[in-house]
Structures are given as C-alpha cells and as structure tokens.
Design a protein around this motif. Structure first.
Motif, PDB file in Angstrom:
ATOM      1  N   VAL A  23      12.971  68.342  13.901  1.00 12.64           N
ATOM      2  CA  VAL A  23      11.947  67.366  13.522  1.00 12.64           C
ATOM      3  C   VAL A  23      12.334  66.012  14.094  1.00 12.64           C
ATOM      4  CG1 VAL A  23      10.866  66.130  11.603  1.00 12.64           C
ATOM      5  CG2 VAL A  23      11.319  68.596  11.410  1.00 12.64           C
ATOM      6  N   HIS A  24      11.428  65.437  14.871  1.00 13.04           N
ATOM      7  CA  HIS A  24      11.674  64.128  15.475  1.00 13.04           C
ATOM      8  C   HIS A  24      10.535  63.178  15.128  1.00 13.04           C
ATOM      9  CE1 HIS A  24      15.111  65.192  18.142  1.00 13.04           C
ATOM     10  NE2 HIS A  24      14.631  66.404  17.912  1.00 13.04           N
ATOM     11  N   VAL A  25      10.886  61.946  14.865  1.00 13.52           N
ATOM     12  CA  VAL A  25       9.920  60.906  14.513  1.00 13.52           C
ATOM     13  C   VAL A  25       9.735  59.986  15.708  1.00 13.52           C
ATOM     14  CG1 VAL A  25       9.474  58.929  13.015  1.00 13.52           C
ATOM     15  CG2 VAL A  25      10.545  60.988  12.073  1.00 13.52           C
ATOM     16  N   ASP A  95      15.994  65.203  12.773  1.00 14.25           N
ATOM     17  CA  ASP A  95      16.955  65.378  13.858  1.00 14.25           C
ATOM     18  C   ASP A  95      17.001  64.191  14.814  1.00 14.25           C
ATOM     19  OD1 ASP A  95      17.829  68.408  13.601  1.00 14.25           O
ATOM     20  OD2 ASP A  95      15.673  68.324  13.247  1.00 14.25           O
ATOM     21  N   GLY A  96      15.917  63.435  14.905  1.00 16.14           N
ATOM     22  CA  GLY A  96      15.925  62.329  15.844  1.00 16.14           C
ATOM     23  C   GLY A  96      14.803  61.346  15.600  1.00 16.14           C
ATOM     24  N   GLY A 146      22.119  62.994  13.640  1.00 15.42           N
ATOM     25  CA  GLY A 146      21.018  63.045  14.580  1.00 15.42           C
ATOM     26  C   GLY A 146      21.157  61.987  15.645  1.00 15.42           C
ATOM     27  N   SER A 147      20.073  61.764  16.353  1.00 16.30           N
ATOM     28  CA  SER A 147      20.077  60.823  17.465  1.00 16.30           C
ATOM     29  C   SER A 147      18.923  59.843  17.313  1.00 16.30           C
ATOM     30  CB  SER A 147      19.940  61.577  18.792  1.00 16.30           C
ATOM     31  OG  SER A 147      19.899  60.679  19.889  1.00 16.30           O
ATOM     32  N   VAL A 148      19.199  58.580  17.621  1.00 15.69           N
ATOM     33  CA  VAL A 148      18.172  57.534  17.612  1.00 15.69           C
ATOM     34  C   VAL A 148      18.116  56.922  19.000  1.00 15.69           C
ATOM     35  CG1 VAL A 148      17.370  55.395  16.556  1.00 15.69           C
ATOM     36  CG2 VAL A 148      18.675  57.045  15.189  1.00 15.69           C
ATOM     37  N   ILE A 189      25.996  60.525  14.124  1.00 13.05           N
ATOM     38  CA  ILE A 189      24.773  59.853  14.556  1.00 13.05           C
ATOM     39  C   ILE A 189      25.015  59.173  15.890  1.00 13.05           C
ATOM     40  CG2 ILE A 189      23.080  58.062  13.993  1.00 13.05           C
ATOM     41  CD1 ILE A 189      23.883  58.488  11.019  1.00 13.05           C
ATOM     42  N   ARG A 190      24.178  59.474  16.876  1.00 10.50           N
ATOM     43  CA  ARG A 190      24.247  58.820  18.175  1.00 10.50           C
ATOM     44  C   ARG A 190      23.099  57.814  18.277  1.00 10.50           C
ATOM     45  NH1 ARG A 190      23.056  61.326  22.404  1.00 10.50           N
ATOM     46  NH2 ARG A 190      21.960  63.115  21.495  1.00 10.50           N
TER      47      ARG A 190
END
Length: 270
Positions: A23-25, A95-96, A146-148, A189-190
C-alpha cells in the motif's frame, strides 16, 4: 551475531521492482507528477491511496489505477493525522509515501512579503514534515518500516532568481530528507527526494508563456536534448519506493536532463 548473506548470490532483480500486495500513498495524486506516480506504482502491483484537495481529481485517478481516493488539506495537522489513521484502519498496512505537493510564487527577493514566506512554508514544507511524522508513527506502532520519497527541486540546489522563497523551502526539504534518513533508518524507514528541473507538466503545457521559442531554448541547454516530463520524475520516485533502492537513503536525485551537471542557472523561464 547476524549471519552475513553470501555476496555471490544473484538476487531476482525483476522481483525487486515489484510492489505486489503493498500500500502506497501519493500526496497530490490528482495531476502531473502525482498522477504519473500513482500509475507507476499501480503498474508494479501496489494499491495506491490517491490523495488530493479536490474530490473529482482524487476520484478520477483512483478509478484509473484501481486505487482508493482520499480528500483533505495536507497542510493541516488534523487532516494528515486522519489520512494515515484511515490508511492503517481500512487498508491494514503502509509501505510507502510519495509527496509531490508544492507550488511557487515568482517574485523578486526584495518584493516577497511575510505572507509569501508563510505561504511557501505551508505549501512546500509543512506537509512534508507532517507526512514524515504520521507515517513514522504508524511504522513505529506496527513495528514495520517503509520508504518516503519527496519531490524537491533543483531550485534548492542552485541559485533561483525570482524563486527565493521556493528555493529556500526546497533546500530545507532536502536537509530534512538527510536528517530523517539518519534518525529513522534504525526503524527501517528510508527517506529520499527527487529534485526535478523544469518539468513540462500539464499546468506548464497550458501556460501561454511557454512559447515554442522558450521550449526550444530549454531543449538546447539540456544535455539530453529533451524536456523533462512528469513520467520521468515518477520513474525516479518509483525506484526510491521499490526494494531496488533498499540501501539508498538521504539522497536528493536531480532529474533535469543533466542541467545540474552544467551548473546551468539561467534556463529560460516564463
């Protein structure tokens, strides 16, 4: 002692690009870079939460990618908190996050008002630290990571005449990325950013000031010999959200056709 993996093992590189079940926003998914980012993430298997200030735009892109629309004011703390609460409650994972929100006011430095500075702080930077805060709260609570990925700008890497406030806030955003990468890395978290130059967005395409002569001047000054389009930026954001970039954090990648390599600070603008 942790067991070190065998450095000779060849990973399944194709699978490292997949986002199936994730799931990504996308903040600012309704048009331009955000719209392309929603499509890019969905094409690689992600369920995309398509966030925009306008209901019709959020609904439209969500329908296109099989995602979930969400409408809110991203510069308001309560709205950002509600968004991430909704994602966790209704979708059960995160997830991101891709944050492409940002606008600029063109003004000479000495003509900027207090309102201009505050407006840029809200529109360019405030939503970024709020997104980091509430995404991190979710990941800390669930014990996941997750990743931002943010959209910064080369305006924050070089001088930007008539974009002083915008450039200053984008520079601050890239500083935030570096600090967040260090502080949040131990939590899994990246945090990275993409820094585009001039992008031929739908808004820019509709601007009558972008004459054929101006476009040709930009192309002539660009090493790749072409304009940058939203899909070019979305491709870099997709990389930062995928496991292919699992050992990359704290970076701000220029996506400008090589103009930064030329130290080109006088690309024609309308």
């Amino acid at each position: 002692m942790p067991v070190e993996p065998d450095a000779n093992i060849v990973p399944d590189y194709a699978s490292l690009m997949r986002l199936d079940g994730q799931v990504h926003v996308v903040l600012g998914a309704g048009q331009g870079i955000g719209h392309q980012s929603a499509h890019a993430l969905a094409a690689y298997g992600a369920k995309v939460v398509c966030v925009d200030r306008e209901q019709d735009r959020a609904d439209e892109v969500a329908k296109e990618v099989g995602g979930v629309p969400w409408v809110g004011e991203l510069t308001e703390r309560d709205s950002m908190a509600e968004l991430f609460d909704h994602v966790g409650r209704e979708l059960g994972r995160l997830d991101g996050v891709v944050d492409i929100v940002g606008l600029a006011r063109y003004k000479p430095l000495t003509e900027l008002t207090d309102d201009d500075w505050q407006w840029h702080l809200d529109v360019v930077l405030k939503h970024a630290y709020l997104a980091l805060e509430y995404a991190t709260r979710y990941w800390r609570r669930t014990g996941t990571g997750g990743s931002v990925a943010f959209v910064a700008s080369v305006a924050g890497k070089q001088s930007s005449p008539k974009l002083a406030a915008y450039g200053a806030m984008k520079a601050a955003l890239m500083s935030l990325v570096r600090t967040a990468a260090v502080e949040l890395g131990p939590l899994g978290i990246r945090v990275n950013a993409v820094a585009p130059g001039v992008v031929r967005t739908p808004r820019a395409q509709a601007n009558p000031k972008w004459t054929r002569e101006l476009l040709d001047a930009n192309i002539a000054k660009t090493p790749t010999g072409r304009l940058t389009y939203p899909a070019d930026v979305a491709a870099a954001l997709l990389f930062f959200l995928s496991p292919l970039s699992r050992q990359i954090t704290g970076e701000s990648l220029a996506v400008d056709g090589g103009n930064m390599a030329l130290f080109n600070v006088d690309s024609p603008t309308p």
